[in-house]
Design a protein around this motif. Structure first.
Motif, mmCIF file in Angstrom:
data_model
loop_
_atom_site.group_PDB
_atom_site.id
_atom_site.type_symbol
_atom_site.label_atom_id
_atom_site.label_comp_id
_atom_site.label_asym_id
_atom_site.label_seq_id
_atom_site.Cartn_x
_atom_site.Cartn_y
_atom_site.Cartn_z
ATOM 1 N N GLU A 445 0.814 -1.217 0.000
ATOM 2 C CA GLU A 445 0.000 0.000 0.000
ATOM 3 C C GLU A 445 0.847 1.267 0.000
ATOM 4 O O GLU A 445 0.388 2.314 -0.464
ATOM 5 N N ARG A 490 -4.331 8.967 -2.600
ATOM 6 C CA ARG A 490 -5.695 9.307 -3.014
ATOM 7 C C ARG A 490 -6.563 8.052 -3.137
ATOM 8 O O ARG A 490 -7.733 8.055 -2.741
ATOM 9 N N TYR A 491 -5.984 6.961 -3.613
ATOM 10 C CA TYR A 491 -6.772 5.735 -3.735
ATOM 11 C C TYR A 491 -7.130 5.174 -2.359
ATOM 12 O O TYR A 491 -8.256 4.721 -2.123
ATOM 13 N N ARG A 492 -6.172 5.207 -1.413
ATOM 14 C CA ARG A 492 -6.466 4.703 -0.077
ATOM 15 C C ARG A 492 -7.551 5.522 0.603
ATOM 16 O O ARG A 492 -8.371 4.995 1.362
ATOM 17 N N GLU A 493 -7.581 6.831 0.353
ATOM 18 C CA GLU A 493 -8.553 7.700 1.016
ATOM 19 C C GLU A 493 -9.916 7.673 0.343
ATOM 20 O O GLU A 493 -10.943 7.742 1.018
ATOM 21 N N THR A 494 -9.957 7.581 -0.973
ATOM 22 C CA THR A 494 -11.229 7.694 -1.688
ATOM 23 C C THR A 494 -11.735 6.371 -2.232
ATOM 24 O O THR A 494 -12.944 6.201 -2.429
ATOM 25 N N GLY A 495 -10.824 5.416 -2.505
ATOM 26 C CA GLY A 495 -11.234 4.161 -3.107
ATOM 27 C C GLY A 495 -11.542 4.266 -4.583
ATOM 28 O O GLY A 495 -12.000 3.296 -5.193
ATOM 29 N N VAL A 496 -11.316 5.416 -5.175
ATOM 30 C CA VAL A 496 -11.589 5.607 -6.607
ATOM 31 C C VAL A 496 -10.422 5.031 -7.412
ATOM 32 O O VAL A 496 -9.261 5.391 -7.192
ATOM 33 N N LYS A 497 -10.740 4.119 -8.363
ATOM 34 C CA LYS A 497 -9.716 3.434 -9.136
ATOM 35 C C LYS A 497 -9.487 4.185 -10.453
ATOM 36 O O LYS A 497 -10.428 4.454 -11.185
ATOM 37 N N GLU A 524 -5.415 -5.412 -8.106
ATOM 38 C CA GLU A 524 -5.360 -5.311 -6.648
ATOM 39 C C GLU A 524 -5.715 -6.663 -6.034
ATOM 40 O O GLU A 524 -6.589 -7.376 -6.541
ATOM 41 N N TRP A 526 -5.535 -9.092 -1.966
ATOM 42 C CA TRP A 526 -5.241 -9.133 -0.526
ATOM 43 C C TRP A 526 -4.495 -10.428 -0.237
ATOM 44 O O TRP A 526 -4.956 -11.501 -0.600
ATOM 45 N N ARG A 531 -3.072 -5.553 1.647
ATOM 46 C CA ARG A 531 -3.400 -5.220 0.267
ATOM 47 C C ARG A 531 -2.115 -5.057 -0.534
ATOM 48 O O ARG A 531 -1.168 -4.419 -0.086
#
Length: 781
Positions: A445, A490-497, A524, A526, A531
């Protein structure tokens, strides 16, 4: 009901009970007991009114029994005063010293009730009546026995209060009798009644004392086996029977063979009655307490078993002698023995080589020590060794005395095997990743590199040891290097791919500082609760360029091939096909065996890479054969439906895997063509449609178009701009190399070259965002 109504009813009740008592020669003990019950919860005017009403009822009953004559007014007043003193004193002492006695929740409560209300407080009434007797003796008859008068009045009142008051209070506060309890013990009841009948049959004369003797087994059976309400009722009946018999003249009092009417014998009879009833009441309450204790203990044990059974680990309690106390369901599952086979016996899981260790552990715990996370080996019912982790603590009672051992054993045999299997899978997966031609890189991550394949080493010039543990931006030039961490954050905070699940064209940086254009596919997953991001890098700068042509060529003409390259590719084709086939088999085996979701996602990505690599390899082989002139045309007549049906059967599973709706339209029209070439053309078109349709439908069909049969492949994919529709048929060209499709850009070029070889016309109609329709026109037969 208003208070005056309750007072009036209480007075009437005292009048009736006093009349019944005097008629049976039992003085006023029934009325006194009722009056004590009525005044326990009253105070003030209500208390005074109830005492006056009760005393008036008692006096009225005495006067009624004696004929309402003048000489009996004074004794009636004495009876009333004695009852008031008895009742008031009983209320005062109960409220002061035993406020909980009225609820009769324990044998101690009954003891307080009888002490204050039945044994001590009647003394006041007995003193008043004795004083009255002394006055009567001094006035009329000096021979009246004062002591016997006192004892008689005290005993009468004590017996009555001891019997009636517990009965009334049990009806007020205790639960209703359980008829099921009585029915479940009907055989015991019949046995007791048979004993009573036997005693009656062998008796030559009936007397009041003998009635008490017959009632004794019934009362004690009730005290031991039934509830307190039932026992108090039987005690009351036992006391009322001789009184009623005496009042009705049913029984006489015998002293040997002489009939006597002696007050002393009556007192002895009452004392005998008191000796029967009081122990029965106490025994009933003590039995109830014991049953309640046993029920609470059983409930606690059941709750403990429920908690133990809810834990998947084996929970076992051991006695100081090493016997099994409790055996949980987890122990049944791990070891295989049922609890009814184990509890109370020696632990069955000890093999001879484990006995000494088990004894040592038991001694440590019995000495007050705890055992934490110690590895041991035990055997199950099948004799298989199981690797366990044990935690054990001393079991203590309320006095902190060690009474046993509580052991929790967790079976880690399967876990260790799974960990070993995972390590084996990781090793195999690493070997497969290293065998893939395209570089594969995984990061966590924070962007730290965790995997760097051998292909990545060859492309980037770094050794894996130089890159692993470093931030991925080491492989990026500016400005991508400075933006990489912000992308991850930004991806960790928003989840937008933006990058994940899609392909992008990026610029990468080698160790020597040079850069190259690459196609990047990111997924991605797990793994072990963490992750990770996996990237597949394709060096686009290494793709072959299209050879320039000089002079015009016809559509059916085949450009000259480089004979040296053709011979080289032809020679290595077999050698390349073998490892690719083996790689496909290995990934298929992994797909069937790997169940862990995190690892499975990596395997799915690997399978997609293998399929893509196989597709590119097949296209290279196909293109090489076309370039070298090894493909020819052999026209024949064949039903078009045969070709379409075989392709539908081949591509339906792939469409299902991608989540696409696939439909094939059947046709019976015959066509004149080379079926092998037509099938290969349609296969390229279908493969292209699948790749560029992220979601939606794919159609395979045919329709008449003038003198030819037009075979079509239509999709609802991304579509093609009008100015680019001819460009897609050129070799090594792609509209958007960053799409998921990947490849070398040879599929449609191969389709067009095969169509030209077969003498067929190929075309496309499309619009961006509305899908595409590819077609070839085949002559009708």
């Amino acid at each position: 009901m208003p208070e005056w109504g309750r007072v009036l009813l209480g007075g009437i009740g005292c009048f009736l009970l006093a009349w019944i008592s005097l008629a049976g020669g039992a003085a006023l003990w029934l009325a006194d007991a009722l009056l004590i019950f009525l005044v326990l919860g009253r105070s003030g005017n209500a208390l005074a009114g109830q005492l006056v009403a009760g005393a008036a009822g008692i006096a009225a009953s005495y006067l009624l029994m004696t004929g309402l004559t003048g000489p009996y007014v004074a004794p009636a007043s004495g009876l009333a005063v004695g009852s008031i003193l008895h009742v008031a004193l009983a209320r005062l002492l109960l409220r002061r010293f035993a406020p909980e006695a009225a609820r009769l929740e324990s044998a101690g409560a009954l003891a307080h009730l009888l002490l204050w209300s039945a044994l001590l407080t009647p003394i006041a009434g007995a003193l008043v009546m004795t004083g009255g007797a002394l006055i009567f003796a001094w006035t009329y008859d000096a021979s009246l026995p004062v002591v016997e008068t006192f004892v008689s009045w005290w005993l009468r009142s004590a017996v009555g209060t001891a019997v009636l008051l517990p009965f009334i209070l049990s009806r007020k506060y205790s639960a209703a009798p359980d008829l099921k309890l009585l029915l479940s013990r009907r055989w015991e009841a019949l046995l007791v009644l048979a004993l009573v009948a036997l005693l009656a049959a062998i008796s030559h004369q009936m007397s009041a004392a003998f009635v008490l003797l017959l009632g004794l087994p019934v009362v004690w059976w009730s005290a031991l086996r039934l509830d307190f309400r039932t026992t108090s009722l039987l005690c009351l009946l036992l006391a009322l029977v001789p009184m009623a018999g005496s009042a009705l003249g049913w029984w006489t009092v015998y002293d040997g063979d002489v009939v006597r009417d002696d007050a002393t014998l009556m007192q002895e009879q009452r004392a005998y009655l008191l000796a029967i009833i009081l122990p029965a009441l106490f025994t009933s309450l003590l039995t109830r307490e014991q049953r309640a204790t046993n029920a609470a203990r059983l409930t606690a044990l059941q709750a403990l078993r429920a908690v133990m059974d809810a834990v998947p680990a084996a929970i076992v309690t051991l006695t100081p002698a090493g016997k099994v106390g409790l055996w949980s369901r987890g122990a049944e599952r791990i070891f295989g023995w049922r609890r009814d086979e184990v509890e109370g016996n020696d632990p069955p899981y000890l093999a001879p080589q484990n006995v000494a260790q088990a004894a040592s552990l038991r001694q440590r715990v019995m000495a007050g020590n705890e055992i934490q996370n110690q590895s041991i080996e035990r055997h199950n019912r099948a004799g298989e060794p199981r690797e366990l982790v044990i935690n054990a603590v001393p079991q203590r009672d309320a006095d902190a005395t060690i009474t046993g051992i509580i052991a929790v054993m967790d079976d880690i045999t399967d876990r260790r095997r799974l960990e070993a299997s995972r390590e084996e899978h990781r090793a195999r997966l690493a070997a497969i990743i290293d065998a893939v031609t395209d570089p594969i890189i995984t990061i966590d991550e924070a962007g730290i590199v965790t995997t760097f394949s051998r292909s990545a080493e060859a492309v980037f010039g770094y050794a894996a040891s130089e890159v692993m543990g470093q931030n991925l931006k080491l492989l990026m030039p500016e400005p991508e290097r400075g933006r990489h961490d912000a992308y991850l954050r930004r991806y960790r905070e928003t989840g937008v791919k933006h990058m994940i699940g899609a392909s992008r064209r990026v610029t990468a940086r080698r160790k020597d500082g040079s850069t190259f254009v690459a196609q990047l596919d990111v997924s991605e997953a797990w793994l072990d609760g963490r992750r990770i991001f996996a990237g597949i890098v394709r060096d686009l700068s290494a793709k072959p360029e299209a050879a320039p042509t000089s002079g015009p060529t016809t559509e059916n003409a085949t450009p000259p091939a480089d004979a040296g390259n053709a011979r080289f590719l032809s020679k290595i084709t077999h050698d390349l096909r073998q490892p690719l086939h083996a790689l496909s088999l290995m990934t298929g085996a992994l797909e069937r065996r790997v169940k862990d979701p995190d690892t499975r996602e990596l395997v799915d990505d690997l399978s997609r890479i293998v399929r893509s690599t196989q597709g590119m390899f097949e296209n290279i082989v196909e293109w090489t054969r076309l370039e070298s002139g090894q493909v020819g045309s052999a026209p024949t007549v064949i039903p078009a439906g045969d070709i379409l049906a075989s392709l539908a059967q081949e591509f339906a599973p792939e469409a299902a895997r991608r989540g696409l709706a696939f439909r094939s339209v059947a046709t019976r029209a015959p066509i004149a063509c080379d079926p092998v070439l037509v099938r290969r053309i349609l296969k390229q078109l279908l493969d292209n449609a699948m790749k560029f349709t992220p979601a939606g439908k794919v159609l395979l069909g045919a329709r008449r178009h003038g003198s030819v049969l037009r075979l079509i492949v239509a999709d609802t994919g991304v579509g093609i701009p009008a100015d680019q529709q001819e460009f897609v048929f050129e070799p090594y060209n792609q509209l958007d190399p960053g799409r998921e499709a990947g490849g070398l850009g040879l599929g449609l070029a191969i389709a067009r070259r095969l169509a030209a070889l077969a003498g067929l016309e190929i075309g496309v109609r499309s619009a961006p965002g509305k899908g595409a329709l590819f077609w070839i026109d085949v002559p009708n037969a």
